[in-house]
Scaffold this motif. Structure first.
Motif, PDB file in Angstrom:
ATOM      1  N   UNK A 166      53.056  88.413  -2.564  1.00 12.50           N
ATOM      2  CA  UNK A 166      54.504  88.694  -1.776  1.00 12.50           C
ATOM      3  C   UNK A 166      54.193  88.802  -0.312  1.00 12.50           C
ATOM      4  N   UNK A 200      41.740 100.004  -0.226  1.00  6.63           N
ATOM      5  CA  UNK A 200      43.081  99.862  -0.271  1.00  6.63           C
ATOM      6  C   UNK A 200      44.156 100.543   0.623  1.00  6.63           C
ATOM      7  N   UNK A 243      46.395  97.698   2.161  1.00  9.85           N
ATOM      8  CA  UNK A 243      47.755  97.620   1.516  1.00  9.85           C
ATOM      9  C   UNK A 243      48.680  98.779   1.538  1.00  9.85           C
ATOM     10  N   UNK A 244      48.229  99.730   1.669  1.00  8.84           N
ATOM     11  CA  UNK A 244      49.104 101.184   1.502  1.00  8.84           C
ATOM     12  C   UNK A 244      49.722 101.046   2.923  1.00  8.84           C
ATOM     13  N   UNK A 250      52.454  98.675   3.412  1.00  9.47           N
ATOM     14  CA  UNK A 250      53.649  98.821   2.677  1.00  9.47           C
ATOM     15  C   UNK A 250      54.343  99.621   3.424  1.00  9.47           C
ATOM     16  N   UNK A 276      56.194  97.578   6.232  1.00  6.21           N
ATOM     17  CA  UNK A 276      57.134  97.194   5.789  1.00  6.21           C
ATOM     18  C   UNK A 276      58.387  98.089   5.648  1.00  6.21           C
ATOM     19  N   UNK A 312      50.593  92.229   2.338  1.00 11.31           N
ATOM     20  CA  UNK A 312      49.816  93.617   1.891  1.00 11.31           C
ATOM     21  C   UNK A 312      48.584  93.228   1.321  1.00 11.31           C
ATOM     22  N   UNK A 313      48.390  92.195   0.484  1.00  8.96           N
ATOM     23  CA  UNK A 313      47.399  92.060  -0.530  1.00  8.96           C
ATOM     24  C   UNK A 313      47.012  90.642  -0.505  1.00  8.96           C
ATOM     25  N   UNK A 339      44.800  89.772  -4.748  1.00  9.88           N
ATOM     26  CA  UNK A 339      45.443  90.920  -5.838  1.00  9.88           C
ATOM     27  C   UNK A 339      44.023  90.761  -7.028  1.00  9.88           C
ATOM     28  N   UNK A 364      49.173  99.926  -7.224  1.00 14.51           N
ATOM     29  CA  UNK A 364      48.107 100.588  -6.410  1.00 14.51           C
ATOM     30  C   UNK A 364      48.838 102.033  -6.156  1.00 14.51           C
ATOM     31  N   UNK A 420      49.320 105.453  -4.226  1.00 12.45           N
ATOM     32  CA  UNK A 420      49.364 106.093  -3.004  1.00 12.45           C
ATOM     33  C   UNK A 420      49.429 107.607  -2.921  1.00 12.45           C
ATOM     34  N   UNK A 424      52.147  95.149  -7.432  1.00 14.84           N
ATOM     35  CA  UNK A 424      51.511  94.511  -6.521  1.00 14.84           C
ATOM     36  C   UNK A 424      52.297  93.037  -6.602  1.00 14.84           C
ATOM     37  N   UNK A 425      53.207  92.835  -7.423  1.00 13.36           N
ATOM     38  CA  UNK A 425      53.656  91.568  -7.641  1.00 13.36           C
ATOM     39  C   UNK A 425      54.962  91.029  -6.919  1.00 13.36           C
ATOM     40  N   UNK A 469      57.510  92.604  -3.373  1.00 15.42           N
ATOM     41  CA  UNK A 469      57.728  93.692  -2.442  1.00 15.42           C
ATOM     42  C   UNK A 469      59.194  94.280  -2.892  1.00 15.42           C
ATOM     43  N   UNK A 522      44.004 106.164  -3.879  1.00 11.10           N
ATOM     44  CA  UNK A 522      44.512 104.923  -3.570  1.00 11.10           C
ATOM     45  C   UNK A 522      43.909 103.654  -4.616  1.00 11.10           C
TER      46      UNK A 522
END
Lengths: 333, 333
Positions: A35, A58, A61-62, A65, A68, A84-85, A88, B266, B268, B289-290, B292, B313
């Motif tokens: 993504x 991680x 990625x957080x 996010x 975004x 972000x990742x 994966x 993930x 948070x 994760x797949x 956004x 996390x």
């Protein structure tokens, strides 16, 4: 074309766009969809933000996010692309590297189109996303086995001008530590490759240990400071800190500052992150597990230093790193 | 006899003795030698201290080592036996369980003499060490993937008198949290087995995340408080705390207080350990994760609670635990 890495959408579209970076399949597994978010506000800096280069870090990625979520109401110019990742497969495996090929994504750049899945990810990022950016923030952390302060770092760069600009960019995060990190083994790193392409690249090392709500707030504020410094968003820069950090420092850690375990066993930390230590001060103790009479081995500071990062009580092998020392950076300040 | 578990030395010797608990070999591997320390000062309480039940919880082995260092100058009566590492195979593998058989040592008690290596360890401890003690402290922690305060806990015990004594013993550590922990799956736990043998057994859950020098000092002080309360060493009990703990609390966590992830992704964390939360407050967010655009899923408090522990996390599977809530224990106080 379907066999070349590509985006499922047009990042040149004005405003917000979302879709995937397609990493083509190979002998080891099928196609991978990563993504990607883009926000195009026209003229201005072109920034690529990546997280999840290593699967057990991680924070990146957080925080990516959160970026975004916030950018649509905050970005006033330029272009930001967020992935972000990066890896994966390693995130799902909760390990630094991908179990499928055992490779470290951050050692295979610029990757290979006909390589293993990790080499294909590096290839896709290098060929599709990197050319669209002039600045890259790659969001790492020290991972669960280390205690260390939030930092932004760069390895030494031969081009003195690019090094100075990179350190300045890193300092703009206003995180507790900006670090120049000497490293033996930089071949294949994302930053080395980006530097070779003339990009401004900084690597956030967002602390270590657990990913707490408090830590994420600090990291998010640091990233926002950097975006303000770039002029991508408007606002005030704020100093951010965690409780154990008293001041903002620019440090240097050399290859010889990595303290290694003298034997196999359990490492006991005996000092704390950002402690100032004298030559001979106790950094930690290595306890062999096979006997209680076997002498436990003290690991001491070879010279006056600041404790940058310390291993977190894990079982370690002989010669495995247990602490990183550092000192104030002198070359530029 | 050589094929039965045994000690290489006589724990009845007056004063300090050291040696190994021999766990006989089997089909999967040869004999295992677990270092054991004993200090016999005659009449008084008989205490067994164990650590390293799980291989990624190394606070216990480190605090047990410190106890071995300090006891010879501190213990005034009774007998203390210390086995710092119950499961060296899991410690070396840096995992909770042993890769060799995949079994959780804390689910196979009292073990089997003809079982796998982990069942043979449980058998050796149950048959050789447990009968010599009337009190057991098993030193655990939440491990690197959790943030939680230093705690001492017990599962519910059918014998109300033993439960009351156990909670009293746990509170004597004076760590921030004493916990009554309801658990579905207690068969084969070391504590359940010890309780069935009429032993007073408390389980330290020495926090989570990184094992820092500060944390170890807190845990060591807690263990010392318990030894003072038992009369094994002389001295003053001290209140110990880490920065995020304001007060000492006795809490209860029910099976329904374990919050699980609604999907793979993930996690948070959005609150902090020991936060008081109202019904509907945000505990954390699960990010698939797949994509956004896939909705991130808020995980909320089902009722007013105290946050006992929160996941750090990590990437989690659907139905994997991400937080434990708790509330003040009412049944005894």
């Amino acid at each position: 074309m379907s066999n070349a890495p590509h985006l499922t959408f047009d990042l040149d579209t004005a405003g917000v766009s979302r879709g995937h970076l397609i990493v083509p399949g190979g002998a080891d597994r099928g196609e991978l969809l990563l993504p990607v978010f883009g926000l195009n506000k026209g003229e201005g800096p072109r920034l690529l933000v990546t997280g999840g280069n290593h699967g057990n870090e991680l924070e990146g990625p957080l925080v990516a996010r959160r970026l975004i979520e916030r950018l649509p109401n905050a970005q006033t110019c330029g272009r930001v692309i967020v992935l972000p990742v990066l890896n994966p497969l390693a995130v799902e495996a909760r390990s630094s590297n991908t179990p499928l090929d055992g490779l470290d994504l951050n050692r295979v750049f610029p990757g290979r189109a006909d390589g293993s899945v990790i080499e294909r990810i590096a290839d896709a990022v290098s060929r599709v996303l990197l050319p669209m950016a002039e600045i890259v923030f790659d969001l790492h952390s020290f991972g669960p086995a280390w205690d260390c302060p939030p930092a932004v770092m760069t390895h030494p760069i031969a081009d003195a001008d690019l090094l100075a600009k990179t350190l300045q960019m890193a300092e703009a995060f206003k995180l507790p530590v900006t670090l120049l990190w000497e490293h033996y083994d930089t071949a294949g790193m994302f930053d080395s490759w980006a530097h070779s392409q003339g990009k401004l690249f900084v690597c956030a090392e967002f602390g270590g240990g657990t990913v707490s709500a408090e830590a994420l707030a600090v990291y998010e504020a640091g990233l926002r400071n950097a975006l303000v410094a770039l002029g991508l968003v408007e606002g005030q820069v704020e100093n951010v800190s965690l409780s154990h950090n008293e001041s903002i420092q620019t440090l240097e850690t050399l290859v010889s500052d990595k303290l290694k375990s003298p034997a196999r066993g359990i490492f006991e930390p005996r000092c704390s992150v950002l402690d100032e230590v004298k030559q001979g001060d106790l950094i930690g103790i290595l306890h062999p597990m096979d006997s209680l009479s076997a002498e436990s081995i003290g690991i001491r500071a070879p010279r006056p230093s600041i404790v940058l990062a310390i291993g977190s009580g894990a079982h370690v092998d002989r010669n495995e790193g247990v602490a990183f020392l550092a000192r104030p950076l002198k070359i530029l300040n």
